[in-house]
Write an enzyme that holds these catalytic residues in place. Structure first.
Site, mmCIF file in Angstrom:
data_model
loop_
_atom_site.group_PDB
_atom_site.id
_atom_site.type_symbol
_atom_site.label_atom_id
_atom_site.label_comp_id
_atom_site.label_asym_id
_atom_site.label_seq_id
_atom_site.Cartn_x
_atom_site.Cartn_y
_atom_site.Cartn_z
ATOM 1 N N ASP A 84 0.236 4.963 0.756
ATOM 2 C CA ASP A 84 -0.433 6.182 1.868
ATOM 3 C C ASP A 84 -0.459 5.304 3.289
ATOM 4 O O ASP A 84 -1.134 4.419 3.388
ATOM 5 C CB ASP A 84 -1.799 6.807 1.520
ATOM 6 N N ASP A 112 0.742 -1.284 0.107
ATOM 7 C CA ASP A 112 0.054 -0.142 0.079
ATOM 8 C C ASP A 112 0.787 1.271 0.046
ATOM 9 O O ASP A 112 2.064 1.070 0.351
ATOM 10 C CB ASP A 112 -0.932 -0.231 1.308
#
Length: 403
Positions: free
Chosen positions: A198, A196
């Protein structure tokens, strides 16, 4: 008569010690059933389980080994082992094996005591303990940045998931990270790692930074937090947040990208994975613009994120293409693995939010990184107290391997 004897040697380590002892055993045609050696602070602990053949007698063998140990200045102990005891030990090799990894800024005696207590309570035997982190000079102990101890354990627990829960509870109590994973052929044979973006590769939620610049930070932040906790459908919440960015100038994106703070350990982890031949990917519910910026900065192979629509230099409040939500991340993980010829058991997924759970559950090793409580409880593994490069410990690499 066949004799089985366990020989334990301890003392100051020196070159040629093991060679000298085994050379004597070789002269009598002795078979080695097991052997293990460890050196801590130049102090040796050597164990040799030997089978003395019928044509040889144990007395001359042990006498010569004893004299050699005295000459070398080390302590030695002989323990006879009954054949039925040896048979029981051999039968134990069929039991399942697991790896328990303890990670902390600094490992204490309490950490070891509590972790091994859980191991003992679940009737698991510790076969081996290794320190994976490097040696720390005394003057740096108080500022030690990370430490890792790995336990190889053996047994047949009725409910491995229950043991993971116990370790998670203990980790939260002690403010450390504890991983419990099956020790199988795939553990040190991972080939694909997906992240991922963020709050995982970077210490920010980019959409929140964009919202602040657009003057709608508070509204977007509330929606973001609710989505990450799993309270709102990601796709719906994402579209609502993007719509609030309408009218934002395109130049703002570049300024935010250039000031993104890379997560602790991310650069070391990615560069190490690249050097070792791993494939890496960003699978993000954020924006392609920032994913591609990180791709160039860190050297990542694939980027899949959401394309923010821009017209006449302004954000329109829309995204183009399929929204990358939790299910999409899972499918992208499968697709990249297939394209790279990698089994899912050989994949690692790392993320912090509820929308990462599908890919964390699909990967061979799913890691919740500095994640929300609901994500930590749902994922099999979590890291909260060290940087991203601690993932290297979880797949079996030591600092010595990588120096």
């Amino acid at each position: 008569m066949k004799e089985i004897i366990l020989i334990n040697i301890s003392g100051v380590d020196k070159p040629g010690l093991t060679s000298s002892i085994t050379d004597i055993l070789a002269g009598y045609g002795v078979n080695i059933l097991d052997i293990g050696q460890a050196v801590i602070h130049d102090t040796l602990s050597l164990g040799v389980l030997v089978h003395i053949p019928e044509e040889a007698e144990s007395s001359p063998v042990l006498r010569d080994v004893l004299f050699k140990a005295h000459e070398l200045g080390v302590n030695i102990r002989f323990t006879p082992v009954a054949e039925d005891s040896y048979g029981h030990w051999v039968d134990g090799q069929g039991k399942n094996r697991f790896i328990v990894t303890l990670l902390a800024r600094q490992v204490t005696a309490e950490h070891i005591a509590r972790v091994t207590g859980v191991v003992a309570d679940n009737e698991l035997n510790i076969d081996r303990i290794n320190r994976l982190s490097g040696r720390i000079p005394l003057r740096q102990l108080s500022e030690q940045s990370r430490a890792c101890v790995e336990f190889s354990v053996r047994g047949d627990p009725e409910d491995p998931a229950k043991i993971r829960e116990q370790f998670l509870s203990l980790a939260n109590e002690l403010a450390v990270d504890i991983s419990f994973q099956e020790d199988n052929v795939f553990r040190r044979n991972r080939r694909l790692v997906v992240f991922d973006m963020d709050s995982t590769l970077i210490e920010a939620e980019v959409i929140d930074e964009l919202a602040k610049a657009a003057g709608v930070g508070e509204q977007v932040s509330e929606i973001t937090e609710s989505a990450m906790r799993g309270e709102i459908d990601f796709t719906e919440s994402f579209k609502r947040r993007v719509a609030l960015l309408k009218g934002l100038d395109e130049s703002v994106l570049q300024g935010i990208a250039e000031n993104l703070k890379i997560t602790e350990g991310a650069e070391k982890l990615i560069s190490t994975l690249n050097a070792l031949g791993y494939t890496t990917a960003i699978l993000s519910g954020g924006f392609t613009y920032f994913g591609e910026y990180l791709q160039k900065k860190l050297g990542i192979d694939y980027v899949h994120a959401n394309a923010l629509e821009i017209r006449d230099g302004k954000v329109t409040g829309n995204v183009t293409g399929v929204v990358v939500d939790g299910e999409r991340k899972k499918e992208l993980l499968k697709q990249i693995a297939a394209d790279e010829g990698v089994r899912l058991e050989q994949t690692i997924a790392v993320g912090d939010g509820a929308n990462d759970l599908p890919m964390l559950g699909t990967a061979g090793l799913g890691i919740a990184f500095r994640a929300k409580p609901i994500v930590k409880e749902s994922a099999k593994h979590s890291l909260s107290n060290l940087g991203l490069d601690a993932i290297l410990y979880l797949i079996g690499y030591s600092d010595r391997d990588l120096d």
